[in-house]
Design a protein around this motif. Structure first.
Motif, PDB file in Angstrom:
ATOM      1  N   MET A  58      -5.593   3.938  10.951  1.00  0.00           N
ATOM      2  CA  MET A  58      -5.597   3.030  12.082  1.00  0.00           C
ATOM      3  C   MET A  58      -5.944   1.653  11.527  1.00  0.00           C
ATOM      4  SD  MET A  58      -5.084   4.821  14.900  1.00  0.00           S
ATOM      5  CE  MET A  58      -5.768   3.817  16.200  1.00  0.00           C
ATOM      6  N   ARG A  59      -5.516   0.619  12.197  1.00  0.00           N
ATOM      7  CA  ARG A  59      -5.864  -0.719  11.750  1.00  0.00           C
ATOM      8  C   ARG A  59      -7.389  -0.844  11.753  1.00  0.00           C
ATOM      9  NH1 ARG A  59      -5.024  -6.392  14.719  1.00  0.00           N
ATOM     10  NH2 ARG A  59      -5.499  -7.697  12.942  1.00  0.00           N
ATOM     11  N   PRO A  60      -7.986  -1.218  10.609  1.00  0.00           N
ATOM     12  CA  PRO A  60      -9.450  -1.324  10.573  1.00  0.00           C
ATOM     13  C   PRO A  60      -9.957  -2.307  11.619  1.00  0.00           C
ATOM     14  CG  PRO A  60      -8.526  -1.488   8.374  1.00  0.00           C
ATOM     15  CD  PRO A  60      -7.375  -1.542   9.338  1.00  0.00           C
ATOM     16  N   ASP A  61     -11.054  -1.936  12.240  1.00  0.00           N
ATOM     17  CA  ASP A  61     -11.652  -2.737  13.295  1.00  0.00           C
ATOM     18  C   ASP A  61     -13.166  -2.669  13.124  1.00  0.00           C
ATOM     19  OD1 ASP A  61     -11.682  -4.004  16.073  1.00  0.00           O
ATOM     20  OD2 ASP A  61     -12.780  -2.139  16.439  1.00  0.00           O
ATOM     21  N   ALA A  62     -13.828  -3.818  13.104  1.00  0.00           N
ATOM     22  CA  ALA A  62     -15.273  -3.867  12.873  1.00  0.00           C
ATOM     23  C   ALA A  62     -16.056  -3.112  13.954  1.00  0.00           C
ATOM     24  CB  ALA A  62     -15.738  -5.318  12.789  1.00  0.00           C
ATOM     25  N   ALA A  63     -15.590  -3.137  15.193  1.00  0.00           N
ATOM     26  CA  ALA A  63     -16.278  -2.430  16.273  1.00  0.00           C
ATOM     27  C   ALA A  63     -16.211  -0.918  16.061  1.00  0.00           C
ATOM     28  CB  ALA A  63     -15.690  -2.808  17.621  1.00  0.00           C
ATOM     29  N   GLY A  86      -6.617  11.550  -1.519  1.00  0.00           N
ATOM     30  CA  GLY A  86      -5.442  11.999  -2.265  1.00  0.00           C
ATOM     31  C   GLY A  86      -5.072  10.934  -3.282  1.00  0.00           C
ATOM     32  N   PRO A  87      -3.818  10.540  -3.340  1.00  0.00           N
ATOM     33  CA  PRO A  87      -3.421   9.525  -4.317  1.00  0.00           C
ATOM     34  C   PRO A  87      -3.707   8.086  -3.867  1.00  0.00           C
ATOM     35  CG  PRO A  87      -1.499  10.318  -3.138  1.00  0.00           C
ATOM     36  CD  PRO A  87      -2.679  11.141  -2.657  1.00  0.00           C
ATOM     37  N   TRP A  88      -4.197   7.904  -2.636  1.00  0.00           N
ATOM     38  CA  TRP A  88      -4.453   6.568  -2.115  1.00  0.00           C
ATOM     39  C   TRP A  88      -5.916   6.216  -2.293  1.00  0.00           C
ATOM     40  CZ3 TRP A  88      -1.734  10.291   0.532  1.00  0.00           C
ATOM     41  CH2 TRP A  88      -0.358  10.069   0.624  1.00  0.00           C
ATOM     42  N   CYS A  89      -6.171   5.070  -2.886  1.00  0.00           N
ATOM     43  CA  CYS A  89      -7.543   4.643  -3.144  1.00  0.00           C
ATOM     44  C   CYS A  89      -7.771   3.248  -2.584  1.00  0.00           C
ATOM     45  CB  CYS A  89      -7.831   4.609  -4.647  1.00  0.00           C
ATOM     46  SG  CYS A  89      -7.713   6.223  -5.435  1.00  0.00           S
ATOM     47  N   GLY A  90      -9.036   2.963  -2.292  1.00  0.00           N
ATOM     48  CA  GLY A  90      -9.411   1.607  -1.942  1.00  0.00           C
ATOM     49  C   GLY A  90      -9.330   0.747  -3.191  1.00  0.00           C
ATOM     50  N   SER A  91      -9.632  -0.518  -3.039  1.00  0.00           N
ATOM     51  CA  SER A  91      -9.604  -1.398  -4.206  1.00  0.00           C
ATOM     52  C   SER A  91     -10.773  -2.362  -4.139  1.00  0.00           C
ATOM     53  CB  SER A  91      -8.281  -2.164  -4.268  1.00  0.00           C
ATOM     54  OG  SER A  91      -8.114  -2.951  -3.118  1.00  0.00           O
ATOM     55  N   ALA A  92     -11.189  -2.807  -5.307  1.00  0.00           N
ATOM     56  CA  ALA A  92     -12.280  -3.775  -5.391  1.00  0.00           C
ATOM     57  C   ALA A  92     -11.764  -5.112  -4.882  1.00  0.00           C
ATOM     58  CB  ALA A  92     -12.777  -3.884  -6.820  1.00  0.00           C
ATOM     59  N   PRO A 140     -27.780  -0.753  -1.545  1.00  0.00           N
ATOM     60  CA  PRO A 140     -26.800  -0.441  -0.487  1.00  0.00           C
ATOM     61  C   PRO A 140     -25.415  -0.175  -1.089  1.00  0.00           C
ATOM     62  CG  PRO A 140     -28.072  -2.395   0.076  1.00  0.00           C
ATOM     63  CD  PRO A 140     -28.398  -2.061  -1.352  1.00  0.00           C
ATOM     64  N   VAL A 141     -24.683   0.742  -0.459  1.00  0.00           N
ATOM     65  CA  VAL A 141     -23.367   1.154  -0.943  1.00  0.00           C
ATOM     66  C   VAL A 141     -22.300   0.735   0.068  1.00  0.00           C
ATOM     67  CG1 VAL A 141     -21.906   3.134  -1.562  1.00  0.00           C
ATOM     68  CG2 VAL A 141     -24.353   3.129  -2.162  1.00  0.00           C
ATOM     69  N   ILE A 142     -21.328  -0.024  -0.412  1.00  0.00           N
ATOM     70  CA  ILE A 142     -20.176  -0.386   0.421  1.00  0.00           C
ATOM     71  C   ILE A 142     -19.002   0.453  -0.051  1.00  0.00           C
ATOM     72  CG2 ILE A 142     -18.609  -2.205   1.171  1.00  0.00           C
ATOM     73  CD1 ILE A 142     -20.898  -4.215   0.433  1.00  0.00           C
ATOM     74  N   GLU A 143     -18.559   1.362   0.812  1.00  0.00           N
ATOM     75  CA  GLU A 143     -17.435   2.225   0.458  1.00  0.00           C
ATOM     76  C   GLU A 143     -16.134   1.459   0.645  1.00  0.00           C
ATOM     77  OE1 GLU A 143     -15.335   6.396   1.810  1.00  0.00           O
ATOM     78  OE2 GLU A 143     -17.426   6.050   2.363  1.00  0.00           O
ATOM     79  N   LEU A 144     -15.331   1.474  -0.396  1.00  0.00           N
ATOM     80  CA  LEU A 144     -14.009   0.841  -0.352  1.00  0.00           C
ATOM     81  C   LEU A 144     -12.989   1.963  -0.264  1.00  0.00           C
ATOM     82  CD1 LEU A 144     -14.629  -1.802  -3.166  1.00  0.00           C
ATOM     83  CD2 LEU A 144     -14.887  -2.079  -0.691  1.00  0.00           C
ATOM     84  N   ASP A 145     -12.746   2.415   0.970  1.00  0.00           N
ATOM     85  CA  ASP A 145     -11.832   3.533   1.166  1.00  0.00           C
ATOM     86  C   ASP A 145     -10.391   3.043   1.258  1.00  0.00           C
ATOM     87  OD1 ASP A 145     -11.581   2.497   3.745  1.00  0.00           O
ATOM     88  OD2 ASP A 145     -12.640   4.135   4.715  1.00  0.00           O
ATOM     89  N   ALA A 146      -9.478   3.986   1.274  1.00  0.00           N
ATOM     90  CA  ALA A 146      -8.058   3.651   1.276  1.00  0.00           C
ATOM     91  C   ALA A 146      -7.622   2.916   2.542  1.00  0.00           C
ATOM     92  CB  ALA A 146      -7.230   4.925   1.103  1.00  0.00           C
ATOM     93  N   CYS A 147      -8.390   3.036   3.620  1.00  0.00           N
ATOM     94  CA  CYS A 147      -8.012   2.408   4.888  1.00  0.00           C
ATOM     95  C   CYS A 147      -8.725   1.073   5.138  1.00  0.00           C
ATOM     96  CB  CYS A 147      -8.283   3.367   6.044  1.00  0.00           C
ATOM     97  SG  CYS A 147      -7.236   4.839   5.998  1.00  0.00           S
ATOM     98  N   GLY A 148      -9.666   0.703   4.296  1.00  0.00           N
ATOM     99  CA  GLY A 148     -10.364  -0.573   4.479  1.00  0.00           C
ATOM    100  C   GLY A 148     -11.298  -0.583   5.671  1.00  0.00           C
TER     101      GLY A 148
END
Length: 154
Positions: A22-27, A93-99, A116-124
């Protein structure tokens, strides 16, 4: 040969459709963080990340960055923050987040240890570049009310 090409096309199509974000949304991220078993800090400010050279796009990696800015309180982004953050690139799977490139960001940082850990997932889902004031104001309202899902988008 035609059968082989058809199978290859079907496999490629199913892999391409396997990740559906889904389009990432801060809320939405606020509500997901609120529902998590881990505590989160919502931070905004300048993130400085190391170059991602030597990493690949198909493997998880952790990088150490710094964030200078403010943390969210019931009064808004008023809690000073200046420290290290772990940028945890994860894969689906084969999709990764990016720095990210360095710059202004809104981040949802999981508190799991000292840094603190900021997860950089494939969906942002946990890091948003250049947040506007309306987004920051909305998150302040979410913090005051305890959730974002019932808040109207203005």
């Amino acid at each position: 040969m035609k059968t082989l090409l058809t199978i290859a096309a079907l496999l490629t199509a199913s892999q391409a459709q396997a990740l559906s974000c889904m389009r990432p949304d801060a809320a939405t991220s606020f509500d997901q963080a609120s529902a998590s078993e881990f505590p989160y800090r919502v931070l905004t400010g300048t993130l400085t990340a190391p170059p991602a050279s030597g990493t690949t796009e198909s493997k998880p990696v952790s990088l150490l960055g710094t964030l200078t800015g403010q943390g969210l309180t019931a009064d808004g982004f008023t809690a000073p923050f200046d420290g290290n953050v772990v940028l945890q690139v994860t894969c689906a799977g084969p999709w990764c987040g990016s720095a990210p490139a360095s710059g202004p960001f809104l981040a949802f940082a999981r508190i799991d240890g000292e840094t603190p850990v900021i997860e950089l997932d494939a969906c942002g889902s946990w890091l948003f570049p250049a947040p506007d004031q309306a987004t920051l104001d909305r998150l302040t309202t979410c913090m005051q009310n305890g959730a974002c899902s019932a808040q109207p988008v203005q």
